[in-house]
Design an enzyme around this catalytic site. Structure first.
Site, PDB file in Angstrom:
ATOM      1  N   ASP A 177      32.251  27.210  30.753  1.00  0.00           N
ATOM      2  CA  ASP A 177      31.130  26.633  30.001  1.00  0.00           C
ATOM      3  C   ASP A 177      29.982  26.402  30.975  1.00  0.00           C
ATOM      4  O   ASP A 177      30.044  26.824  32.140  1.00  0.00           O
ATOM      5  CB  ASP A 177      31.561  25.331  29.292  1.00  0.00           C
ATOM      6  CG  ASP A 177      30.813  25.126  27.981  1.00  0.00           C
ATOM      7  OD1 ASP A 177      29.577  25.105  28.012  1.00  0.00           O
ATOM      8  OD2 ASP A 177      31.462  24.985  26.934  1.00  0.00           O
ATOM      9  N   HIS A 248      26.530  28.995  26.665  1.00  0.00           N
ATOM     10  CA  HIS A 248      27.476  28.110  27.374  1.00  0.00           C
ATOM     11  C   HIS A 248      27.982  28.793  28.651  1.00  0.00           C
ATOM     12  O   HIS A 248      29.187  28.848  28.919  1.00  0.00           O
ATOM     13  CB  HIS A 248      28.653  27.741  26.462  1.00  0.00           C
ATOM     14  CG  HIS A 248      28.315  26.711  25.418  1.00  0.00           C
ATOM     15  ND1 HIS A 248      28.032  25.406  25.726  1.00  0.00           N
ATOM     16  CD2 HIS A 248      28.210  26.795  24.074  1.00  0.00           C
ATOM     17  CE1 HIS A 248      27.774  24.727  24.602  1.00  0.00           C
ATOM     18  NE2 HIS A 248      27.866  25.545  23.591  1.00  0.00           N
ATOM     19  N   GLU A 311      26.812  28.170  19.553  1.00  0.00           N
ATOM     20  CA  GLU A 311      25.644  27.473  20.087  1.00  0.00           C
ATOM     21  C   GLU A 311      24.916  28.276  21.175  1.00  0.00           C
ATOM     22  O   GLU A 311      24.757  27.810  22.297  1.00  0.00           O
ATOM     23  CB  GLU A 311      26.087  26.111  20.654  1.00  0.00           C
ATOM     24  CG  GLU A 311      26.715  25.220  19.594  1.00  0.00           C
ATOM     25  CD  GLU A 311      27.248  23.907  20.144  1.00  0.00           C
ATOM     26  OE1 GLU A 311      27.209  22.914  19.411  1.00  0.00           O
ATOM     27  OE2 GLU A 311      27.730  23.877  21.310  1.00  0.00           O
TER      28      GLU A 311
HETATM   29  C1  ACM Z   1      31.758  23.700  19.164  1.00  0.00           C
HETATM   30  O1  ACM Z   1      32.109  22.560  18.866  1.00  0.00           O
HETATM   31  N1  ACM Z   1      30.607  23.915  19.773  1.00  0.00           N
HETATM   32  C2  ACM Z   1      32.591  24.854  18.875  1.00  0.00           C
END
Ligand code: ACM
Length: 544
Positions: A177, A248, A311
């Protein structure tokens, strides 16, 4: 229909159970027999019983006191357990089924059996009974974020044991991440040399949250991963790795800035939240990740390989002339489609090795190959859409399955995030949406609880957030029969004595103990209504 209570203190609740007369008692002369293919399960059972009972359980002939065998008539993971004063007979549809029968047997012994040294003065007796059981779902999972806070290998192995105790069979490991890269990749050593640690960490939620000024890091070597995978496998748990793309990724960009859109030198991210620094989509970057996934697939033998996908802000691609040029060359009209193109490249590569990609429900925002599996996290919209489009689905709606969310409305909950999510709420989770046809519903593989660790910075904190809510999730995913919260709560009381014996620092129903609180560290509580409204805006672009 009135609810019936389960006559045995088993958790998860079995399909059928009856109590007989008398009891079976383990003694110094108790013997064990395991049919072909079950030697490892038998050795595991010996090892599980020995510390507290100090009994050896020597192997003997087929007429031994405890008999383990495969029963061809049973489905995979299903088991029968028959206890009479004379013997214990466990039959399983496969070795996993026998293992679950052994887990049930342990639960029927006094809870002190879960202690790690001999306990004096206990009669190791099991009530005579018959249990027939089989799981409802094949994917009974937990996602662990080992990035935001690293979980040392010894603690991860302990967590795997706790999952096995609850008959959970899938560990989704969130390995990379913005804030860290936690798996060694031999071809790209800087991923862990640089990406494996960060300078400091944000403490609490919100843009004004302070930082701790303290380096944080750690990663699993490939040898560690092989050990973790084998340890989990011996407990019938598949480890599903997740390498986040194309967002991420700041830890990877810190190690190899050429993977980024701007090429700027970045440090491993020290803040929480969504980050605008994403991967560029050059062929060389796709190749880099093909190589990463090759090593990942060599390490993790399971079918599913996580590619992330959640995201991913599109700002950098939008503002970047080279990204726009690549889109034009590829005939791609929108940045959303560019993300979809990137996922597609990984899908082709991973599918060529006979594996299947597994991604967050954002990957539904474009075309997807039919073999891709989806984790529905923004409510159940993704689950409905994916199942209708023929994709397999793992349900983990944030409002029912995110165990990083606060456990009550109490102001003393540590770093309270999002909505209150109680044991009863988790117990009420139904993974199969009522609107699906039976054919579509077959795409629901099961579900998982997700443990994000921005605000879970210690193994004790992980215990507190995971338990007992994970016990409720385990029952939701295992138990096909009747569900009753009152009955669950009664069995949970007995089960908590087992967790006490193991040494799990779970949350008590009365709320956090003083040392489980984090006075002065800001959270980000939300109301249920506000959270639902936010999620609704996020999933507006998913169509079924
Ligand atoms: C998430 O909670 N961003 C998968």
């Amino acid at each position: 229909m009135p609810h019936t209570s389960c006559p045995l203190p088993l958790l998860p609740r079995p399909l059928e159970s009856t109590v007989g007369a008398g009891e079976f008692t383990l003694t110094a002369t108790t013997t064990l027999w395991a049919g072909p293919g079950l030697e490892a399960v038998a050795v595991w059972l010996q090892g599980a019983l020995r510390p507290a009972t100090a009994l050896a359980l020597t192997f003997d002939a087929e007429s031994a006191d405890i008999q383990l065998s495969l029963e061809p008539g049973l489905a995979p993971e299903a088991f029968t357990l028959e206890v009479s004063p004379a013997r214990v007979v466990i039959g399983g549809g496969d070795a996993a089924g026998v293992f679950y029968g052994c887990q049930a047997l342990l639960q029927l012994l006094p809870p002190q059996v879960f202690r790690s040294a001999p306990v004096a003065g206990v009669r190791w007796s099991v009530p005579a009974c018959t249990v027939r059981d089989a799981p409802r779902f094949g994917w009974r999972g937990t996602m662990l974020d080992v990035v935001r806070h690293f979980l040392p290998k010894r603690e991860l192995l302990r967590f795997i044991d706790l999952m096995a105790m609850h008959r959970l069979n899938t560990l989704h490991l969130h390995l990379t991440d913005d804030q860290g890269w936690r798996v060694e990749i031999l071809r790209y050593p800087r991923l862990t040399q640089v990406g494996g640690w960060r300078r400091e960490s944000q403490v609490g939620a919100g843009v004004d949250a302070p930082s701790d000024g303290r380096p944080h890091g750690g990663y699993y070597t490939q040898e560690d991963i092989r050990e973790i995978v084998a340890y989990a496998g011996a407990r019938f748990i598949t480890v599903v790795p997740e390498i986040e793309t194309p967002g991420h990724v700041q830890a990877a960009l810190a190690a190899y800035p050429e993977l980024g859109v701007t090429g700027a030198a970045l440090e491993v991210f020290t803040r929480w939240g969504i980050n605008k620094n994403v991967l560029n989509t050059e062929e060389s970057t796709v190749d880099f990740f093909r190589n990463v996934f090759d090593e990942v697939m060599d390490l993790f033998p399971g079918t599913y390989i996580g590619v992330g996908g959640d995201e991913c802000p599109k700002d950098q691609w939008r503002a970047d002339a080279r990204s726009q040029e690549l889109m034009k060359e590829r005939g791609i009209g929108t940045e959303e489609e560019l993300q979809n193109w990137f996922v597609g490249q990984l899908d082709t590569h991973i599918s060529a090795r006979g594996r299947r990609i597994f991604g967050w429900d954002e990957i539904l925002e474009g075309e997807l190959s039919s073999t891709a599996a989806v984790a529905s996290w923004r409510g159940m919209t993704g689950a409905l859409a994916a199942a209708r489009r023929g994709h397999d689905v793992v349900c983990c709606p944030d409002n029912l399955a995110y165990l990083d969310y606060r456990q009550s409305d109490l102001p003393t909950e540590p770093i309270p995030v999002s909505i209150p999510l109680t044991v009863a709420d988790v117990y009420g989770f139904e993974p199969v949406p009522a609107d699906l046809t039976p054919e579509q519903a077959r795409h629901i593989l099961g579900g998982q609880a997700n443990l994000w660790t921005e605000h879970i910075d210690s193994p004790s904190g992980l215990d507190y957030m995971a338990f007992p809510r994970l016990c409720a999730m385990a029952e939701v995913l295992w138990s096909a029969g009747e569900r009753s919260l009152a009955d669950f709560n009664t069995r949970l009381e007995a089960h908590l004595l087992r967790l006490d014996a193991v040494g799990v620092e779970y949350r008590h129903a009365t709320g956090p103990a003083p040392w489980q609180q984090r006075p002065g560290v800001a959270g980000r509580p939300e109301t249920v209504e506000a959270r639902a409204a936010h999620i609704a805006t996020l999933v507006a672009s998913i169509s079924s």
